[in-house]
Design a protein around this motif. Structure first.
Motif, PDB file in Angstrom:
ATOM      1  N   MET A 151       0.788  -1.322  -0.088  1.00  0.00           N
ATOM      2  CA  MET A 151      -0.052   0.167   0.009  1.00  0.00           C
ATOM      3  C   MET A 151       0.965   1.162   0.100  1.00  0.00           C
ATOM      4  O   MET A 151       0.501   2.283  -0.668  1.00  0.00           O
ATOM      5  CB  MET A 151      -1.052  -0.012   1.093  1.00  0.00           C
ATOM      6  CG  MET A 151      -2.028  -0.993   1.157  1.00  0.00           C
ATOM      7  SD  MET A 151      -3.215  -0.981   2.452  1.00  0.00           S
ATOM      8  CE  MET A 151      -2.300  -1.524   3.944  1.00  0.00           C
ATOM      9  N   ASP A 152       1.933   1.201   0.552  1.00  0.00           N
ATOM     10  CA  ASP A 152       3.032   2.195   0.810  1.00  0.00           C
ATOM     11  C   ASP A 152       3.517   2.668  -0.597  1.00  0.00           C
ATOM     12  O   ASP A 152       3.569   3.747  -0.966  1.00  0.00           O
ATOM     13  CB  ASP A 152       4.113   2.119   1.738  1.00  0.00           C
ATOM     14  CG  ASP A 152       5.113   3.056   1.651  1.00  0.00           C
ATOM     15  OD1 ASP A 152       4.561   4.189   1.918  1.00  0.00           O
ATOM     16  OD2 ASP A 152       6.139   3.157   1.643  1.00  0.00           O
ATOM     17  N   ALA A 153       3.644   1.513  -1.609  1.00  0.00           N
ATOM     18  CA  ALA A 153       4.070   1.665  -2.600  1.00  0.00           C
ATOM     19  C   ALA A 153       3.212   2.370  -3.978  1.00  0.00           C
ATOM     20  O   ALA A 153       3.456   2.826  -4.537  1.00  0.00           O
ATOM     21  CB  ALA A 153       4.906   0.350  -3.339  1.00  0.00           C
ATOM     22  N   ALA A 154       2.148   1.942  -3.592  1.00  0.00           N
ATOM     23  CA  ALA A 154       1.163   2.191  -4.742  1.00  0.00           C
ATOM     24  C   ALA A 154       0.655   3.850  -4.239  1.00  0.00           C
ATOM     25  O   ALA A 154      -0.142   4.299  -5.230  1.00  0.00           O
ATOM     26  CB  ALA A 154      -0.196   1.451  -4.530  1.00  0.00           C
ATOM     27  N   TRP A 155       0.853   4.328  -2.947  1.00  0.00           N
ATOM     28  CA  TRP A 155       0.625   5.771  -2.866  1.00  0.00           C
ATOM     29  C   TRP A 155       1.869   6.422  -2.320  1.00  0.00           C
ATOM     30  O   TRP A 155       1.929   6.597  -1.008  1.00  0.00           O
ATOM     31  CB  TRP A 155      -0.482   6.063  -1.915  1.00  0.00           C
ATOM     32  CG  TRP A 155      -1.212   7.004  -1.663  1.00  0.00           C
ATOM     33  CD1 TRP A 155      -0.941   8.271  -0.801  1.00  0.00           C
ATOM     34  CD2 TRP A 155      -2.276   7.609  -2.785  1.00  0.00           C
ATOM     35  NE1 TRP A 155      -1.658   9.071  -1.042  1.00  0.00           N
ATOM     36  CE2 TRP A 155      -2.494   8.964  -1.871  1.00  0.00           C
ATOM     37  CE3 TRP A 155      -3.104   7.013  -3.828  1.00  0.00           C
ATOM     38  CZ2 TRP A 155      -3.718   9.643  -2.676  1.00  0.00           C
ATOM     39  CZ3 TRP A 155      -4.088   7.836  -4.128  1.00  0.00           C
ATOM     40  CH2 TRP A 155      -4.503   9.054  -3.814  1.00  0.00           C
ATOM     41  N   PRO A 156       2.545   6.675  -3.078  1.00  0.00           N
ATOM     42  CA  PRO A 156       4.341   6.893  -2.558  1.00  0.00           C
ATOM     43  C   PRO A 156       4.330   8.503  -2.343  1.00  0.00           C
ATOM     44  O   PRO A 156       3.837   9.227  -2.697  1.00  0.00           O
ATOM     45  CB  PRO A 156       5.096   6.717  -3.858  1.00  0.00           C
ATOM     46  CG  PRO A 156       4.076   7.113  -5.097  1.00  0.00           C
ATOM     47  CD  PRO A 156       2.782   6.511  -4.489  1.00  0.00           C
ATOM     48  N   ALA A 157       4.754   8.461  -1.057  1.00  0.00           N
ATOM     49  CA  ALA A 157       5.091  10.081  -0.430  1.00  0.00           C
ATOM     50  C   ALA A 157       6.075  10.588  -1.229  1.00  0.00           C
ATOM     51  O   ALA A 157       7.278   9.733  -1.719  1.00  0.00           O
ATOM     52  CB  ALA A 157       5.439   9.921   1.117  1.00  0.00           C
ATOM     53  N   LEU A 158       6.440  11.909  -1.348  1.00  0.00           N
ATOM     54  CA  LEU A 158       7.247  12.517  -2.146  1.00  0.00           C
ATOM     55  C   LEU A 158       8.625  12.516  -1.232  1.00  0.00           C
ATOM     56  O   LEU A 158       9.563  12.551  -1.806  1.00  0.00           O
ATOM     57  CB  LEU A 158       7.114  13.960  -2.421  1.00  0.00           C
ATOM     58  CG  LEU A 158       5.632  14.402  -2.839  1.00  0.00           C
ATOM     59  CD1 LEU A 158       5.561  15.734  -3.305  1.00  0.00           C
ATOM     60  CD2 LEU A 158       5.444  13.508  -4.173  1.00  0.00           C
ATOM     61  N   GLU A 159       8.791  12.464  -0.055  1.00  0.00           N
ATOM     62  CA  GLU A 159       9.843  12.367   0.697  1.00  0.00           C
ATOM     63  C   GLU A 159       9.849  11.260   1.804  1.00  0.00           C
ATOM     64  O   GLU A 159       8.760  10.978   2.545  1.00  0.00           O
ATOM     65  CB  GLU A 159      10.025  13.604   1.485  1.00  0.00           C
ATOM     66  CG  GLU A 159      11.298  13.595   2.368  1.00  0.00           C
ATOM     67  CD  GLU A 159      11.323  14.928   3.236  1.00  0.00           C
ATOM     68  OE1 GLU A 159      12.107  15.021   4.190  1.00  0.00           O
ATOM     69  OE2 GLU A 159      10.456  16.059   3.131  1.00  0.00           O
ATOM     70  N   LYS A 160      10.716  10.112   1.893  1.00  0.00           N
ATOM     71  CA  LYS A 160      10.694   9.045   2.680  1.00  0.00           C
ATOM     72  C   LYS A 160      12.166   9.002   3.349  1.00  0.00           C
ATOM     73  O   LYS A 160      12.888   9.107   2.743  1.00  0.00           O
ATOM     74  CB  LYS A 160      10.253   7.719   1.850  1.00  0.00           C
ATOM     75  CG  LYS A 160       8.672   7.891   1.243  1.00  0.00           C
ATOM     76  CD  LYS A 160       8.789   6.718   0.733  1.00  0.00           C
ATOM     77  CE  LYS A 160       8.595   5.440   1.480  1.00  0.00           C
ATOM     78  NZ  LYS A 160       8.264   4.081   0.406  1.00  0.00           N
ATOM     79  N   SER A 161      12.135   8.699   4.535  1.00  0.00           N
ATOM     80  CA  SER A 161      13.105   8.336   5.379  1.00  0.00           C
ATOM     81  C   SER A 161      13.012   7.221   6.379  1.00  0.00           C
ATOM     82  O   SER A 161      11.887   7.025   6.872  1.00  0.00           O
ATOM     83  CB  SER A 161      13.933   9.589   5.952  1.00  0.00           C
ATOM     84  OG  SER A 161      12.919  10.159   6.853  1.00  0.00           O
TER      85      SER A 161
END
Length: 239
Positions: free
Chosen positions: A1-11
């Protein structure tokens, strides 16, 4: 689910994934707590510091898999409020075959890009309104491969959805119908077309997320054969 709605910034932060996208959608501006940090208190404090630096509330997405297991209680004690209870519903690949013979309505359109008309319908329902925020929304949508589905009636798109494949599976997002066009079965036509497309691609299954308060959508999804596999909510602390 995270990959299908990707945030612009991830850490990464000790097993947690921090997601920021200028405040556009909770999903893309929340912590995904997949593993337990060595020092939970320090990690929460760091989340709050990084969120404040971006003028954002600190937000965690809490599911039964959230780590540590008592994170929800910890955040509640820290003053975080609960909101947006959401169901995760699924349809296994073996069930997709029921849609093999579905006759997709000829008014259904498929595209690899969201048209401006498609976007306007989505934004009318869920926002945002400001041009800069809409550009962020567009970037989130286009951050992963997806098929954009629309039902065009009398020259106008009335109902939409987004099918976002991730490996052998795919998420269904943005199921929306214009307010004045509701109660005509349009959402069902779009959903049938989307699930048929998932079958045609021989996917291992599909998932969707629906707010617990959206009873009408839940009734539709259950009627189509979706079942609830999990749930989540958000914990938020204001600046």
């Amino acid at each position: 689910m995270d990959a299908a709605w990707p945030a612009l910034e991830k850490s990464a932060l000790g097993g947690w994934t921090l997601r920021f996208s200028a405040g556009i959608t909770q999903r893309a501006n929340s912590v995904l707590p997949a593993a337990t940090p060595n020092d939970v208190a320090a990690a929460v404090a760091e989340v709050e510091t990084r969120s404040a630096a971006r003028w954002l509330n600190s937000t965690f997405q809490i599911s039964p898999a959230a780590q540590p297991a008592d994170l929800d209680d910890y955040l509640a004690a820290r003053g975080y409020t609960v909101g947006t209870p959401t169901l995760v519903q699924v349809m296994d690949g073996s069930e997709l075959g029921r849609f093999a013979d579905v006759r997709v309505d000829p008014r259904i359109e498929f595209s690899d890009e969201p048209s401006q008309e498609w976007l306007e319908i989505f934004w009318y329902q869920d926002g945002p309104a400001a041009p800069d925020d809409r550009e962020v929304s567009r970037r989130i949508l286009k951050g992963s491969p997806a098929t954009y589905v629309g039902l065009r009636v009398d020259g106008r798109i009335e109902s939409i959805a987004r099918l976002a494949p991730v490996g052998e599976y795919a998420g269904i997002y943005c199921v929306t119908t214009r307010p004045e066009a509701r109660r005509r079965g349009y959402s069902r036509l779009v959903m049938e077309a989307v699930v048929h497309e998932a079958y045609r691609r021989v996917l291992g299954g599909v998932w969707l997320q629906v707010r617990e308060s959206n009873v009408g959508a839940i009734v539709l999804y259950n009627a189509l054969g979706f079942s609830t596999a999990s749930s989540y909510h958000y914990r938020t602390r204001s600046l």
